[in-house]
Design an enzyme around this catalytic site. Structure first.
Site, PDB file in Angstrom:
ATOM      1  N   LEU A  44      91.340  13.009  -5.628  1.00 43.13           N
ATOM      2  CA  LEU A  44      91.467  14.199  -4.784  1.00 43.13           C
ATOM      3  C   LEU A  44      90.432  14.116  -3.675  1.00 43.13           C
ATOM      4  O   LEU A  44      89.327  13.600  -3.886  1.00 43.13           O
ATOM      5  CB  LEU A  44      91.233  15.478  -5.601  1.00 43.13           C
ATOM      6  CG  LEU A  44      92.352  15.918  -6.550  1.00 43.13           C
ATOM      7  CD1 LEU A  44      91.834  16.981  -7.519  1.00 43.13           C
ATOM      8  CD2 LEU A  44      93.545  16.452  -5.764  1.00 43.13           C
ATOM      9  N   ASP A  45      90.775  14.636  -2.493  1.00 47.59           N
ATOM     10  CA  ASP A  45      89.806  14.689  -1.399  1.00 47.59           C
ATOM     11  C   ASP A  45      88.647  15.602  -1.779  1.00 47.59           C
ATOM     12  O   ASP A  45      88.809  16.508  -2.609  1.00 47.59           O
ATOM     13  CB  ASP A  45      90.472  15.197  -0.121  1.00 47.59           C
ATOM     14  CG  ASP A  45      91.451  14.192   0.466  1.00 47.59           C
ATOM     15  OD1 ASP A  45      91.207  12.981   0.324  1.00 47.59           O
ATOM     16  OD2 ASP A  45      92.451  14.621   1.071  1.00 47.59           O
TER      17      ASP A  45
END
Length: 241
Positions: A44-45
């Protein structure tokens, strides 16, 4: 710190905190349990939160390629009226618009994101072209021609209060949610970027099964009671009192 033994293996479901990178959580887990063979089923960013599937031990890291292909579900917020170079909140603002879309316009545009769609990966992404990640070209100020990819999505509008458009989307592997936000902005004629993103589900694993990712920084935290098998079952159920 737990002793590194063969018994420390399984699937650990973690709710990634905002601001943390996925790999910083993996490093914290390595320090905590002393097992270096740790994989994942999708990163995930940093600005995003939610389900991170961590795979501990050789038996489970081998499942990474299979789990990466599983569908995912996200809750997201698109910020209308502003565009960024990365299509998300971490990027540089490159455009603004004063147009305020109507609810009818929003309903029409969001209805497009049902079933198979064609999507172009954003320049600021890890997608490789000619052996080089797209974000490496982007950081050099270059824009590379990218091929369309076919992905499957099911988008549901949750709430619209300008400038924020809240939606939930179920999607196949390789779907860029920030590209959906960007495309929505283009279709509405006002521009948009992805302001918030929370992964609710990865394959059969859901957010309500996750532990707080910050617990991995606690030296005395014991992960063993939270380890699961590939089907999501707890490997060491709590004893019945």
């Amino acid at each position: 710190m737990e002793l590194a033994t063969e018994s420390i293996e399984g699937v650990l479901l973690v709710d990634k905190p905002q601001g943390r990178t996925s790999f910083s959580l993996i490093r914290s887990l390595v320090r905590l349990i002393g097992v270096k063979k740790i994989g994942h089923a999708g990163t995930l960013d940093p600005f995003a939160t939610g389900v991170m599937v961590m795979l501990i031990g050789r038996k489970f890291t081998r499942l990474s390629d299979i789990m990466l292909f599983e569908d995912k579900e996200y809750a997201a917020v698109a910020h209308l009226g502003t565009t960024t170079d990365t299509y998300d909140c971490d990027g540089k603002i490159v455009g603004r618009s004063k147009k305020v879309p109507t609810m009818d316009e929003v309903l029409t545009c969001t209805s497009y994101f049902q079933g198979e769609i064609q999507q172009v990966p954003p320049m600021f992404s890890a997608k490789k072209v000619q052996g080089k990640k797209l974000y490496e070209y982007a950081r050099q100020g270059l824009s590379i021609e990218r091929r369309f990819a076919t992905v499957t999505v099911n988008l549901r509008l949750v709430k619209y209060e300008y400038p924020r458009l809240h939606f939930v989307v179920q999607c196949s592997k390789g779907t860029y949610i920030r590209s959906i936000a960007h495309e929505l902005g283009n279709m509405l004629g006002c521009g948009a970027y992805l302001e918030e993103l929370r992964r609710l589900r990865s394959g059969s694993f859901s957010i309500d099964q996750c532990i707080d990712g910050n617990l991995l920084d606690e030296p005395e935290f014991n992960v063993s009671p939270y380890l699961r098998d590939a089907n999501g079952l707890i490997l060491q159920p709590a004893p019945v009192l």
